[in-house]
Enzyme design. Structure first.
Site, PDB file in Angstrom:
ATOM      1  N   SER A 149      -1.559  -1.085  -4.182  1.00  0.00           N
ATOM      2  CA  SER A 149      -2.685  -0.334  -3.605  1.00  0.00           C
ATOM      3  C   SER A 149      -2.291   1.100  -3.261  1.00  0.00           C
ATOM      4  CB  SER A 149      -3.167  -1.059  -2.337  1.00  0.00           C
ATOM      5  OG  SER A 149      -4.066  -0.269  -1.594  1.00  0.00           O
TER       6      SER A 149
ATOM      7  N   HIS B 266       0.837  -1.194   0.000  1.00  0.00           N
ATOM      8  CA  HIS B 266       0.000   0.000   0.000  1.00  0.00           C
ATOM      9  C   HIS B 266       0.871   1.243   0.000  1.00  0.00           C
ATOM     10  CE1 HIS B 266      -3.511   2.487   0.472  1.00  0.00           C
ATOM     11  NE2 HIS B 266      -2.920   3.129   1.481  1.00  0.00           N
ATOM     12  N   SER B 267       0.574   2.183  -0.899  1.00  0.00           N
ATOM     13  CA  SER B 267       1.264   3.459  -1.009  1.00  0.00           C
ATOM     14  C   SER B 267       2.763   3.218  -1.214  1.00  0.00           C
ATOM     15  CB  SER B 267       0.971   4.305   0.232  1.00  0.00           C
ATOM     16  OG  SER B 267       1.326   5.659   0.039  1.00  0.00           O
ATOM     17  N   MET B 268       3.635   3.700  -0.331  1.00  0.00           N
ATOM     18  CA  MET B 268       5.057   3.429  -0.496  1.00  0.00           C
ATOM     19  C   MET B 268       5.314   1.931  -0.612  1.00  0.00           C
ATOM     20  SD  MET B 268       8.325   4.272   2.020  1.00  0.00           S
ATOM     21  CE  MET B 268       8.085   2.833   3.065  1.00  0.00           C
TER      22      MET B 268
END
Length: 255
Positions: free
Chosen positions: A122, A95-97
């Protein structure tokens, strides 16, 4: 440091299930920790063993310095978990990073002759997209403001001045890593990719999420959910159903 020690340092298995034929490795967001995925582990343990990556600089690794470079982070994760990842069919969820780290670890795995069943990316725009961002250059209060804006950090933590100041160096390193990341031109993985995004995410447009298509030579799917950057919280049942379907299907691309 032995492989076993390195593996235990970099990954948490909250619900060990070595008898499961498949495993899912989860990569947290900037400022996040392995415990973010405890509920995922609890919900999916019937179909797979879930490992959650623990980056340096937080929780039980808070005295360590966190890398401020995505490539370095991916090198360290793969060095520690490569043998475990290759031991049975494995999918990644980031997720993200974490999506960037997962993508780079997947590239290292495939370059080393390994295979990933699926990459779930994500809450992050495609590696080849670029925005000029400089949260990592803000003062501490500016970084805290960003955390509040995205609603991805526990509210109790944001209110604990002493604890927050303790982990801010790791958060700054994370933001430095993700904001200075530049994808190698034409970089792809063989693994199918599913991009997941919130329809109101200020960090990722639908077009930027769709850009993940260019980073796989396999199948691609885009899943859009109601919500912002941390749509995972409100849309947990739907995301868990997606992951469960994939894992129960034996790692085959089902969408």
């Amino acid at each position: 440091m032995t492989t076993t020690t390195a593996e235990g340092l970099w990954a948490r298995s909250y619900h060990p299930a070595p008898e499961r034929p498949r495993q899912l490795v989860c990569f947290p967001h900037a400022g996040g920790s392995a415990s973010f995925f405890f509920p995922v582990s609890a919900q999916l343990t019937s179909v797979a063993e879930v490992l959650a990556v623990q980056y340096p600089g937080r929780q039980d690794r808070r005295t360590e310095t966190s890398p401020s470079d995505i490539g370095t982070m991916a090198d360290l994760v793969y060095a520690a978990l490569g043998d475990r990842i290759r031991s049975r069919p494995t999918a990644f969820f980031g997720h993200s990073m974490g999506a960037m780290v997962a993508f780079e670890v997947a590239r290292r795995l495939e370059a080393d002759g390994g295979e990933l069943t699926h990459l779930f990316a994500s809450g992050r725009r495609a590696p080849s997209t670029y925005r000029a961002e400089s949260v990592h250059r803000r003062d501490d209060d500016g970084i805290v403001d960003e955390l509040k804006l995205l609603s991805g950090t526990n509210a109790a933590l944001l209110g604990d001045e002493e604890l927050l100041r303790m982990i801010l160096p790791a958060i700054r390193s994370d933001y430095t890593a993700v904001e200075t990341y530049r994808c190698e031109p034409g970089a792809t993985v063989k693994a199918p990719i599913t991009a997941l995004t919130g329809d109101d995410d200020p960090k990722t447009t639908l077009e930027e999420a769709e850009g993940w298509r260019a980073h796989t030579t396999g199948a691609f799917d885009l899943q859009v959910y109601p919500g912002g950057h941390f749509f995972l919280s409100s849309q947990a049942p739907a995301v868990l159903a997606l992951l469960r379907e994939h894992l129960a299907a034996g790692g085959e691309s089902a969408r």
